[in-house]
Design an enzyme around this catalytic site. Structure first.
Site, PDB file in Angstrom:
ATOM      1  N   GLY A 105      22.612 -10.155  38.455  1.00  0.00           N
ATOM      2  CA  GLY A 105      22.432 -11.023  37.291  1.00  0.00           C
ATOM      3  C   GLY A 105      22.910 -12.438  37.532  1.00  0.00           C
ATOM      4  CD  GLU A 163      19.620  -6.625  40.733  1.00  0.00           C
ATOM      5  OE1 GLU A 163      19.972  -7.529  39.959  1.00  0.00           O
ATOM      6  OE2 GLU A 163      19.197  -6.847  41.897  1.00  0.00           O
ATOM      7  CB  ALA A 202      25.132  -6.940  35.279  1.00  0.00           C
ATOM      8  CD  GLU A 250      18.195 -10.678  37.360  1.00  0.00           C
ATOM      9  OE1 GLU A 250      17.079 -10.310  36.971  1.00  0.00           O
ATOM     10  OE2 GLU A 250      19.246 -10.040  37.123  1.00  0.00           O
TER      11      GLU A 250
END
Length: 258
Positions: A110, A133, A65, A113
């Site tokens: 992300g 993360e 991200a 994901e």
């Protein structure tokens, strides 16, 4: 049409390329908005039979991200951000048409994901996967803690989640995170070949396979009941009648999606 995506449609296969190569295709607000619009286009356009999701360049699928957008957020704002991300990724996971992630490089945070929200994944030999993360004092927020456990098991998932470590493509294959590892230059051809095989089958049956398989992990649904109902529904389709007739007549079926 899209600020951060390149799209093309060829022979029923819609390729979505996240196009921020200078940022290794990191997910920012605009990418998420564009992905949301793109998955709606997939569902709305009857000419689209299947989807390849990939990143531009040869280094990054999606390297995470855009962390600059996280700075200064309150707890509630962080939850809203993650909730929106989860909603968009659920749309990919529950898409009625097959979606393959062609992972052409780093799939981190992300990006990992997003790849896991696709129906399955093919990796280039240089691909790397991870949920780093914890290095930021965070955890995955777009469904990563759930899908990683589903795909590779709790022990391996927790090790990746808690160490923030990366795994390479051969390890991802061994873990069952990806279906195939191929040379970078063969990645899109491999995905295209698989989708050509899939879209030659009955579209309504393919869609019901997706629904029934997703129900395994949806605690609000009885997967066996969903399978039973979907199986019965198939008998009302022209495609089932055509498929059975073609089998008995020893010819190739001509499915029409009805």
């Amino acid at each position: 049409m899209y600020q951060t995506l390149l799209t093309s449609l060829e022979n029923g296969i819609f390729t979505i390329t996240i196009n921020r190569p200078d940022k290794l295709n990191a997910l920012n607000k605009q990418v998420m908005l564009d992905l949301n619009d793109a998955i709606h286009e997939v569902e709305a356009n009857a000419e689209i039979k299947a989807v390849i999701l990939t990143g531009s360049g040869q280094k990054g699928f999606v390297a995470g991200a855009d962390i600059s957008e996280f700075v200064g957020l309150t707890s509630g704002e962080g939850m809203d951000l993650a909730r929106r991300g989860q909603e968009i990724f659920f749309k990919f996971e529950n898409c009625s048409k097959p979606v393959i992630a062609a992972v052409n490089g780093f799939a981190l945070g992300g990006g990992c994901e997003l790849a896991m929200a696709c129906h399955f994944r093919i990796a280039a030999e240089n691909a790397k996967f991870g949920q780093p993360e914890v290095n930021l004092g965070l955890i995955p927020g777009y469904g990563g803690t759930q899908r990683l456990v589903q795909l590779i098991g709790k022990g391996r998932a927790l090790e990746l989640l808690m160490t923030g470590g990366m795994i390479d493509a051969p390890t991802a294959l061994q873990y069952g995170l990806v279906n195939y590892v191929v040379p970078q230059e063969e990645l899109i051809a491999k995905a295209t070949g698989l989708l050509q095989t899939i879209i030659a089958k009955a579209p309504l049956a393919i869609s019901r396979c997706i629904q029934a398989a997703n129900a395994v992990f949806d605690h609000t649904k009885d997967g066996y009941k969903q399978e039973l109902e979907a199986f019965g529904d198939c008998f009302n389709t022209e495609d089932m009648k055509e498929g059975a007739a073609a089998f008995l007549e020893k010819r190739k079926p001509n499915f029409i999606g009805k």
